[in-house]
Design a protein around this motif. Structure first.
Motif, PDB file in Angstrom:
ATOM      1  N   CYS A 177       0.693  -0.990   0.045  1.00 30.90           N
ATOM      2  CA  CYS A 177      -0.109  -0.069   0.027  1.00 30.90           C
ATOM      3  C   CYS A 177       0.777   1.254   0.081  1.00 30.90           C
ATOM      4  O   CYS A 177       1.910   1.299   0.380  1.00 30.90           O
ATOM      5  CB  CYS A 177      -1.080   0.053   1.315  1.00 30.90           C
ATOM      6  N   VAL A 178       0.382   2.252  -0.615  1.00 29.38           N
ATOM      7  CA  VAL A 178       0.985   3.662  -0.347  1.00 29.38           C
ATOM      8  C   VAL A 178      -0.164   4.614   0.085  1.00 29.38           C
ATOM      9  O   VAL A 178      -1.278   4.529  -0.327  1.00 29.38           O
ATOM     10  CB  VAL A 178       1.477   4.224  -1.699  1.00 29.38           C
ATOM     11  N   THR A 179       0.067   4.997   1.257  1.00 22.25           N
ATOM     12  CA  THR A 179      -1.063   5.485   2.069  1.00 22.25           C
ATOM     13  C   THR A 179      -0.793   6.963   2.139  1.00 22.25           C
ATOM     14  O   THR A 179       0.007   7.595   2.699  1.00 22.25           O
ATOM     15  CB  THR A 179      -1.108   4.981   3.502  1.00 22.25           C
ATOM     16  N   MET A 180      -2.000   7.757   1.714  1.00 21.91           N
ATOM     17  CA  MET A 180      -1.824   9.264   1.816  1.00 21.91           C
ATOM     18  C   MET A 180      -2.478   9.737   2.893  1.00 21.91           C
ATOM     19  O   MET A 180      -3.160   8.865   3.728  1.00 21.91           O
ATOM     20  CB  MET A 180      -2.861   9.709   0.830  1.00 21.91           C
ATOM     21  N   THR A 181      -1.911  10.975   3.431  1.00 23.27           N
ATOM     22  CA  THR A 181      -2.775  11.537   4.763  1.00 23.27           C
ATOM     23  C   THR A 181      -2.453  13.068   4.630  1.00 23.27           C
ATOM     24  O   THR A 181      -1.501  13.444   4.080  1.00 23.27           O
ATOM     25  CB  THR A 181      -1.959  11.171   6.040  1.00 23.27           C
ATOM     26  N   PRO A 195       3.730   5.894   4.033  1.00 17.87           N
ATOM     27  CA  PRO A 195       2.846   6.924   4.122  1.00 17.87           C
ATOM     28  C   PRO A 195       3.393   8.233   3.270  1.00 17.87           C
ATOM     29  O   PRO A 195       4.598   8.461   3.244  1.00 17.87           O
ATOM     30  CB  PRO A 195       2.968   7.085   5.691  1.00 17.87           C
ATOM     31  N   VAL A 196       2.394   9.106   2.865  1.00 17.51           N
ATOM     32  CA  VAL A 196       2.777  10.178   1.918  1.00 17.51           C
ATOM     33  C   VAL A 196       1.784  11.418   2.435  1.00 17.51           C
ATOM     34  O   VAL A 196       0.608  11.429   2.628  1.00 17.51           O
ATOM     35  CB  VAL A 196       2.454  10.154   0.535  1.00 17.51           C
ATOM     36  N   PHE A 197       2.665  12.511   3.109  1.00 19.67           N
ATOM     37  CA  PHE A 197       2.074  13.390   3.444  1.00 19.67           C
ATOM     38  C   PHE A 197       1.536  14.707   2.551  1.00 19.67           C
ATOM     39  O   PHE A 197       2.628  15.117   1.935  1.00 19.67           O
ATOM     40  CB  PHE A 197       2.805  14.056   4.710  1.00 19.67           C
ATOM     41  N   ALA A 198       0.291  14.863   2.301  1.00 19.95           N
ATOM     42  CA  ALA A 198      -0.035  16.067   1.480  1.00 19.95           C
ATOM     43  C   ALA A 198      -0.429  17.199   2.655  1.00 19.95           C
ATOM     44  O   ALA A 198      -1.548  17.011   3.499  1.00 19.95           O
ATOM     45  CB  ALA A 198      -1.043  15.763   0.625  1.00 19.95           C
ATOM     46  N   GLU A 224       4.998   7.032  -7.102  1.00 19.18           N
ATOM     47  CA  GLU A 224       6.368   6.687  -7.309  1.00 19.18           C
ATOM     48  C   GLU A 224       6.999   6.524  -6.246  1.00 19.18           C
ATOM     49  O   GLU A 224       8.188   5.967  -6.153  1.00 19.18           O
ATOM     50  CB  GLU A 224       6.932   7.937  -8.061  1.00 19.18           C
ATOM     51  N   VAL A 225       6.499   6.754  -4.928  1.00 21.22           N
ATOM     52  CA  VAL A 225       6.887   6.575  -3.695  1.00 21.22           C
ATOM     53  C   VAL A 225       7.100   5.085  -3.553  1.00 21.22           C
ATOM     54  O   VAL A 225       8.202   4.413  -3.010  1.00 21.22           O
ATOM     55  CB  VAL A 225       6.324   7.158  -2.520  1.00 21.22           C
ATOM     56  N   ALA A 226       6.100   4.210  -4.033  1.00 22.23           N
ATOM     57  CA  ALA A 226       5.905   2.796  -4.084  1.00 22.23           C
ATOM     58  C   ALA A 226       7.189   2.262  -4.912  1.00 22.23           C
ATOM     59  O   ALA A 226       7.624   1.072  -4.625  1.00 22.23           O
ATOM     60  CB  ALA A 226       4.838   2.211  -4.222  1.00 22.23           C
ATOM     61  N   ALA A 227       7.669   3.027  -5.760  1.00 21.70           N
ATOM     62  CA  ALA A 227       8.672   2.336  -6.750  1.00 21.70           C
ATOM     63  C   ALA A 227       9.916   2.436  -6.237  1.00 21.70           C
ATOM     64  O   ALA A 227      11.065   1.913  -6.738  1.00 21.70           O
ATOM     65  CB  ALA A 227       8.541   2.820  -8.135  1.00 21.70           C
ATOM     66  N   HIS A 234       9.734   5.920   7.316  1.00 18.05           N
ATOM     67  CA  HIS A 234       9.557   7.556   7.218  1.00 18.05           C
ATOM     68  C   HIS A 234       8.461   7.892   6.455  1.00 18.05           C
ATOM     69  O   HIS A 234       7.721   7.312   5.841  1.00 18.05           O
ATOM     70  CB  HIS A 234      11.069   8.099   6.848  1.00 18.05           C
ATOM     71  N   ILE A 235       7.930   9.310   6.688  1.00 19.02           N
ATOM     72  CA  ILE A 235       6.974   9.715   5.858  1.00 19.02           C
ATOM     73  C   ILE A 235       7.471  10.678   4.753  1.00 19.02           C
ATOM     74  O   ILE A 235       8.417  11.293   5.089  1.00 19.02           O
ATOM     75  CB  ILE A 235       6.067  10.887   6.731  1.00 19.02           C
ATOM     76  N   THR A 236       6.807  10.510   3.590  1.00 18.88           N
ATOM     77  CA  THR A 236       7.395  11.162   2.307  1.00 18.88           C
ATOM     78  C   THR A 236       6.681  12.581   2.334  1.00 18.88           C
ATOM     79  O   THR A 236       5.249  12.349   2.337  1.00 18.88           O
ATOM     80  CB  THR A 236       7.281  10.488   1.061  1.00 18.88           C
TER      81      THR A 236
END
Length: 291
Positions: A177-181, A195-198, A224-227, A234-236
């Motif tokens: 999973c790539v999880t947005m927040t 995790p990806v922070f918007a 692209e974070v998953a790739a 860490h949080i991107t």
């Protein structure tokens, strides 16, 4: 500093409801195929569904709908009653980005979309039922669709909790999973993989309504974070900005304050009366969901 839901709710007198857990990082499931060849699944918690499908209950509905991804968002309804629903009313792609994903597929960013999205109304505080019943059922239908990667898109603050918990469960069952927040503190508390922070207002996790270029950019960067090679947890942080200033934070608070006197606070009290806490139950819930 990022917007804090915990701080806002504590100011409303609901610090107990806003208390966050402290999970250990979940082990990432391997994602070892090129993104350009991957089948992508979508999980979203705004309560989207076809007009012919059964509506969601506003609080603690542990069911989900399979929403065909060949249906444009203009033909869908959503049931989430959150004060922050105005962005989704304007453009559902901000939290159910079906149209933008179809465009990214056409550009070759990923291989193909799974046939149907998993849709919930994520205002849930019955966490044991979510972990023991709902998460395994979602994992089963996702596996049946042959999904290589799940994009997890939360809506309201309670939705963030439900989304991050389900993301942990899917990951533990071998589904990357790539999880947005839109709430960094939620990702720090639940520690899902990737995790990806918007840094956007609540209710607009994917970007500004009716700004397809921004939404596509946010989604492509997220996927692209998953790739990338697996790193220690860490949080991107996404590079896209909502605006040059942070006046939108006051707008979000005003939305909750305006509705908070009645509808929102009534729902919070219902959650507190009927739901469950999270802090101190991290190991129990990890066991329940197989994390």
């Amino acid at each position: 500093m990022p917007f804090s839901y915990v701080e806002m709710m504590s100011g409303f007198g609901f610090s107990e409801f806003a208390e966050l857990p402290d999970f250990t990082p979940v082990e990432p499931a391997p994602f070892d195929i090129p993104l350009s060849q991957a089948r992508l699944g979508l999980f979203a918690t705004v309560g989207a569904h076809l007009p012919t499908q059964r509506k969601f209950q506003p609080v603690n509905d542990l069911t989900f709908r399979m929403v065909p991804l060949d249906v444009p968002v203009a033909e869908l309804e959503f049931d989430h009653p959150s004060p922050i629903r105005s962005f989704a009313l304007e453009d559902l792609n901000v939290v159910f980005p079906r149209d933008r994903l179809v465009e990214l597929q056409a550009r070759g960013v990923f291989g193909e979309l799974a046939p149907a999205a998993v849709s919930m109304l994520g205002s849930i505080t019955k966490y044991r039922g979510l972990a023991e019943q709902t998460a395994p059922a979602i994992a089963e239908v996702v596996a049946e669709q042959g999904v290589d990667l799940m994009l997890m898109v939360p809506f309201c603050p309670a939705c963030h909790r439900a989304t991050h918990l389900i993301s942990r469960a899917l990951e533990a069952k071998g589904i990357p999973c790539v999880t947005m927040t839109a709430l960094r503190e939620m990702a720090e508390a639940f520690k899902p993989a990737r995790p990806v922070f918007a840094d956007f207002p609540l209710g607009a996790t994917v970007g500004r309504p009716n700004h397809p270029e921004m939404q596509r950019s946010v989604l492509q960067t997220t996927l692209e974070v998953a790739a990338k090679p697996v790193r220690p947890w860490h949080i991107t942080d996404l590079p896209q900005q909502w605006s040059v200033d942070r006046s939108w934070e006051d707008d979000v608070r005003k939305l909750y304050e305006a509705e908070g006197q009645e509808v929102h606070r009534a729902r919070v009290r219902k959650h507190m009366a009927e739901g469950e806490g999270l802090a101190g139950r991290e190991n129990e819930l990890d066991v329940a969901c197989g994390c």
